[in-house]
Design a protein around this motif. Structure first.
Motif, PDB file in Angstrom:
ATOM      1  N   UNK A 301       0.733  -1.222   0.155  1.00 25.37           N
ATOM      2  CA  UNK A 301       0.073   0.035  -0.060  1.00 25.37           C
ATOM      3  C   UNK A 301       0.988   1.318   0.005  1.00 25.37           C
ATOM      4  N   UNK A 302       0.190   2.237  -0.398  1.00 29.87           N
ATOM      5  CA  UNK A 302       0.856   3.697  -0.523  1.00 29.87           C
ATOM      6  C   UNK A 302       0.000   4.697  -0.056  1.00 29.87           C
ATOM      7  N   UNK A 303       0.489   5.525   0.736  1.00 26.31           N
ATOM      8  CA  UNK A 303      -0.474   6.758   1.064  1.00 26.31           C
ATOM      9  C   UNK A 303       0.345   7.999   1.028  1.00 26.31           C
ATOM     10  N   UNK A 304      -0.563   9.180   0.648  1.00 30.26           N
ATOM     11  CA  UNK A 304       0.087  10.588   0.669  1.00 30.26           C
ATOM     12  C   UNK A 304      -0.734  11.460   1.324  1.00 30.26           C
ATOM     13  N   UNK A 305      -0.113  12.512   1.917  1.00 26.44           N
ATOM     14  CA  UNK A 305      -1.020  13.623   2.536  1.00 26.44           C
ATOM     15  C   UNK A 305      -0.314  14.957   2.171  1.00 26.44           C
ATOM     16  N   UNK A 306      -1.019  15.682   1.277  1.00 30.47           N
ATOM     17  CA  UNK A 306      -0.497  17.055   0.850  1.00 30.47           C
ATOM     18  C   UNK A 306       0.256  17.930   1.811  1.00 30.47           C
ATOM     19  N   UNK A 307      -0.383  17.885   3.184  1.00 34.15           N
ATOM     20  CA  UNK A 307       0.201  18.638   4.303  1.00 34.15           C
ATOM     21  C   UNK A 307       1.603  17.960   4.923  1.00 34.15           C
ATOM     22  N   UNK A 308       2.038  16.832   4.044  1.00 34.02           N
ATOM     23  CA  UNK A 308       3.350  16.253   4.393  1.00 34.02           C
ATOM     24  C   UNK A 308       3.743  16.231   2.823  1.00 34.02           C
ATOM     25  N   UNK A 309       4.020  17.199   2.183  1.00 36.54           N
ATOM     26  CA  UNK A 309       4.129  17.234   0.988  1.00 36.54           C
ATOM     27  C   UNK A 309       5.600  16.310   0.347  1.00 36.54           C
ATOM     28  N   UNK A 310       6.419  16.354   1.228  1.00 40.79           N
ATOM     29  CA  UNK A 310       7.629  15.478   0.859  1.00 40.79           C
ATOM     30  C   UNK A 310       7.865  14.310   1.458  1.00 40.79           C
ATOM     31  N   UNK A 311       6.650  13.499   1.795  1.00 42.24           N
ATOM     32  CA  UNK A 311       6.644  12.285   2.472  1.00 42.24           C
ATOM     33  C   UNK A 311       5.750  11.202   1.736  1.00 42.24           C
ATOM     34  N   UNK A 312       6.015   9.915   1.730  1.00 42.76           N
ATOM     35  CA  UNK A 312       5.077   8.820   1.401  1.00 42.76           C
ATOM     36  C   UNK A 312       4.931   7.881   2.545  1.00 42.76           C
ATOM     37  N   UNK A 313       3.805   7.237   2.686  1.00 48.79           N
ATOM     38  CA  UNK A 313       3.775   6.261   3.543  1.00 48.79           C
ATOM     39  C   UNK A 313       3.498   4.819   2.687  1.00 48.79           C
ATOM     40  N   UNK A 314       4.413   3.960   2.860  1.00 44.73           N
ATOM     41  CA  UNK A 314       4.666   2.747   2.165  1.00 44.73           C
ATOM     42  C   UNK A 314       4.593   1.440   3.086  1.00 44.73           C
ATOM     43  N   UNK A 315       3.718   0.469   2.541  1.00 48.78           N
ATOM     44  CA  UNK A 315       3.608  -0.783   3.232  1.00 48.78           C
ATOM     45  C   UNK A 315       3.903  -1.793   2.354  1.00 48.78           C
ATOM     46  N   UNK A 316       5.110  -2.662   2.576  1.00 51.06           N
ATOM     47  CA  UNK A 316       5.445  -3.910   1.771  1.00 51.06           C
ATOM     48  C   UNK A 316       4.858  -5.014   2.432  1.00 51.06           C
ATOM     49  N   UNK A 323       7.330  -7.882  11.640  1.00 55.40           N
ATOM     50  CA  UNK A 323       8.180  -6.655  11.513  1.00 55.40           C
ATOM     51  C   UNK A 323       7.559  -5.844  10.352  1.00 55.40           C
ATOM     52  N   UNK A 324       6.500  -6.068   9.611  1.00 58.64           N
ATOM     53  CA  UNK A 324       6.060  -5.300   8.574  1.00 58.64           C
ATOM     54  C   UNK A 324       5.165  -4.065   9.208  1.00 58.64           C
ATOM     55  N   UNK A 325       4.769  -3.184   8.246  1.00 60.01           N
ATOM     56  CA  UNK A 325       4.008  -2.184   8.894  1.00 60.01           C
ATOM     57  C   UNK A 325       4.377  -1.046   7.883  1.00 60.01           C
ATOM     58  N   UNK A 326       3.387   0.131   7.927  1.00 57.45           N
ATOM     59  CA  UNK A 326       3.648   1.277   7.042  1.00 57.45           C
ATOM     60  C   UNK A 326       4.926   1.928   7.454  1.00 57.45           C
ATOM     61  N   UNK A 327       5.858   2.430   6.311  1.00 62.84           N
ATOM     62  CA  UNK A 327       7.039   3.240   6.920  1.00 62.84           C
ATOM     63  C   UNK A 327       7.298   4.485   5.929  1.00 62.84           C
ATOM     64  N   UNK A 328       7.714   5.329   6.787  1.00 64.28           N
ATOM     65  CA  UNK A 328       7.972   6.906   6.101  1.00 64.28           C
ATOM     66  C   UNK A 328       9.083   6.795   5.104  1.00 64.28           C
ATOM     67  N   UNK A 329       8.824   7.248   3.797  1.00 69.32           N
ATOM     68  CA  UNK A 329       9.844   7.697   2.886  1.00 69.32           C
ATOM     69  C   UNK A 329       9.973   9.021   2.458  1.00 69.32           C
ATOM     70  N   UNK A 330      11.059   9.668   2.977  1.00 66.99           N
ATOM     71  CA  UNK A 330      11.184  11.038   2.776  1.00 66.99           C
ATOM     72  C   UNK A 330      11.762  11.243   1.288  1.00 66.99           C
ATOM     73  N   UNK A 331      10.937  12.159   0.541  1.00 64.50           N
ATOM     74  CA  UNK A 331      11.318  11.816  -0.707  1.00 64.50           C
ATOM     75  C   UNK A 331      11.943  13.469  -0.994  1.00 64.50           C
ATOM     76  N   UNK A 332      13.264  13.453  -0.735  1.00 65.33           N
ATOM     77  CA  UNK A 332      14.386  14.536  -1.046  1.00 65.33           C
ATOM     78  C   UNK A 332      15.718  13.961  -1.634  1.00 65.33           C
ATOM     79  N   UNK A 333      15.655  12.773  -1.820  1.00 68.80           N
ATOM     80  CA  UNK A 333      17.120  12.471  -2.217  1.00 68.80           C
ATOM     81  C   UNK A 333      17.173  12.701  -3.839  1.00 68.80           C
ATOM     82  N   UNK A 334      18.451  12.991  -4.330  1.00 73.59           N
ATOM     83  CA  UNK A 334      18.698  13.450  -5.579  1.00 73.59           C
ATOM     84  C   UNK A 334      18.178  12.629  -6.555  1.00 73.59           C
ATOM     85  N   UNK A 335      17.832  11.446  -6.333  1.00 74.13           N
ATOM     86  CA  UNK A 335      17.573  10.240  -7.528  1.00 74.13           C
ATOM     87  C   UNK A 335      15.986   9.989  -7.430  1.00 74.13           C
ATOM     88  N   UNK A 336      15.280  10.755  -6.539  1.00 72.38           N
ATOM     89  CA  UNK A 336      14.032  11.069  -6.722  1.00 72.38           C
ATOM     90  C   UNK A 336      13.626  11.963  -7.631  1.00 72.38           C
TER      91      UNK A 336
END
Length: 407
Positions: A301-316, A323-336
């Motif tokens: 699953x993937x989730x996005x909130x415009x009030x957290x514009x630089x983040x995604x929540x991703x669940x594998x 050990x699984x669950x939603x984790x935060x991806x900070x989308x600020x890396x140069x290869x993003x």
């Protein structure tokens, strides 16, 4: 490379060609687009350099002030004069929806490239005419793009990449909401966005167009069916200062009729069979610009909130449950997406950057002669969904539950 070689290279390299931009409209969206055009060539290495040639508006004093404030070289009061300018190669349309088709079709006929704000038009028929005009112009190397700027948020673009790579597997659910509260006050004036003849629809077109486009863009497939409800909670509002009494068929002196929806709620089905739900309202008190989405698939699953514009929540979902669950991806890396030209990792971007990225992508499409995304055809697909929602809401025969008479 030593300093002499660097100097020789600098002396011999020709500067990139320029692309003159002419913008029609200068209010909220005009200011955002101006920021994009001003900044794109200063951040990204573009094949052509955007130049703010002229801005157009009906009020001579106001448009001149806007030109001075936002960096436009000239001001016009008739969009036909702007299109006719030799220094304008791209026409950027930031006007109410009732003028989109006329301006866009005329600009394309005049040999210009076109960027048009969303929704593409007020009706499916207008949008179809715009798509046909874009197809004709495309034979001459012209391009036409619709401005769904939220596609250009790096986190959204990265989410699309993850989904296209199959990280979610087959999609099951898409749910999107877009909530605002600027119409909660019943004494808010009757602005053009509340009049069907200008806006086409209310929250449905204003906000719903964005979330329909995002759902289809991220899923990579169209919405093929809907079932909808719409509601207008405040049906009359005060006329704006300087308006003529009785505007839009107003009922009382100094008031006018609201002829669009305040809120739209609908479910949908995507081409693959995935289910979708959408909510768009300008009556959610406390919500300023709350766009949220979530996609659920067989593998994650993937989730996005415009009030957290630089983040995604991703669940594998393929990971061990312990050990699984939603984790935060900070989308600020140069290869993003888009981040190669901005700040070091962890330095966040904002709303205005989506318009910079929009300008970058359109300039690249113009330079290469390739169809941009979202194209006018993409805008037409959204328009068809909007029309289907209105038709469904108009025909919806609600089933009323009758309380049981049993003791």
């Amino acid at each position: 490379m030593d300093q002499a070689d660097q100097a020789d290279r600098t002396d011999t390299e020709a500067p990139p060609p320029t692309l003159g931009v002419g913008m029609v409209g200068y209010a909220f969206m005009g200011a955002a687009h101006s920021q994009g055009w001003r900044t794109a060539g200063r951040v990204f290495d573009l094949p052509a350099r955007p130049v703010l040639a002229a801005v157009c508006g009906r009020d001579r004093t106001a448009v001149r002030a806007a030109a001075e404030k936002h960096g436009w070289a000239a001001a016009e009061t008739d969009w036909r004069d702007l299109i006719a300018r030799d220094d304008v190669q791209i026409v950027d349309i930031c006007t109410p929806g009732d003028s989109h088709a006329e301006i866009a079709i005329a600009a394309l006929a005049a040999g210009k490239h076109v960027l048009c704000e969303k929704p593409l038009a007020n009706t499916v028929e207008e949008a179809e005419a715009m798509v046909a005009a874009a197809a004709r112009a495309g034979l001459n190397g012209q391009v036409a793009m619709v401005g769904f700027n939220y596609r250009r948020a790096p986190a959204i673009a990265y989410a699309r990449r993850l989904i296209a790579e199959g990280r979610l597997g087959a999609l099951r659910h898409v749910r999107v909401t877009y909530l605002q509260d600027w119409l909660v006050d019943p004494e808010f004036p009757l602005a053009w966005r509340l009049q069907r003849e200008h806006a086409g629809s209310g929250a449905l077109g204003d906000l719903g167009a964005h979330i329909i486009d995002l759902a289809q863009y991220l899923a990579g497939e169209p919405v093929v069916g809907v079932s909808a409800l719409t509601e207008t909670f405040v049906r009359e509002r005060p006329l704006p200062a300087g308006s003529v009494t009785g505007l839009s068929g107003g009922g009382g002196a100094g008031r006018g009729q609201v002829t669009v929806d305040d809120a739209a709620l609908f479910t949908g089905r995507l081409a693959s069979g995935a289910l979708a739900s959408f909510e768009a309202t300008r009556m959610a008190s406390g919500r300023k610009n709350a766009l949220r989405l979530e996609l659920n698939g067989e593998r994650g699953s993937l989730a996005f909130d415009l009030e957290r514009l630089n983040e995604l929540s991703f669940h594998d979902h393929t990971e061990p449950a312990a050990s699984s669950g939603f984790r935060r991806i900070l989308v600020t890396e140069p290869d993003h997406p888009y981040l190669e030209a901005w700040w070091p990792p962890g330095h966040a971007l904002g709303y205005e950057h989506t318009f910079v990225h929009q300008a970058r992508d359109l300039v690249a499409a113009v330079a290469t002669g390739t169809e941009p995304a979202p194209s006018f055809a993409d805008g037409l697909q959204v328009q068809r969904v909007l029309a289907a929602v209105e038709e469904s809401a108009a025909k919806n025969a609600a089933y009323t539950l009758v309380p049981s008479q049993e003791a």
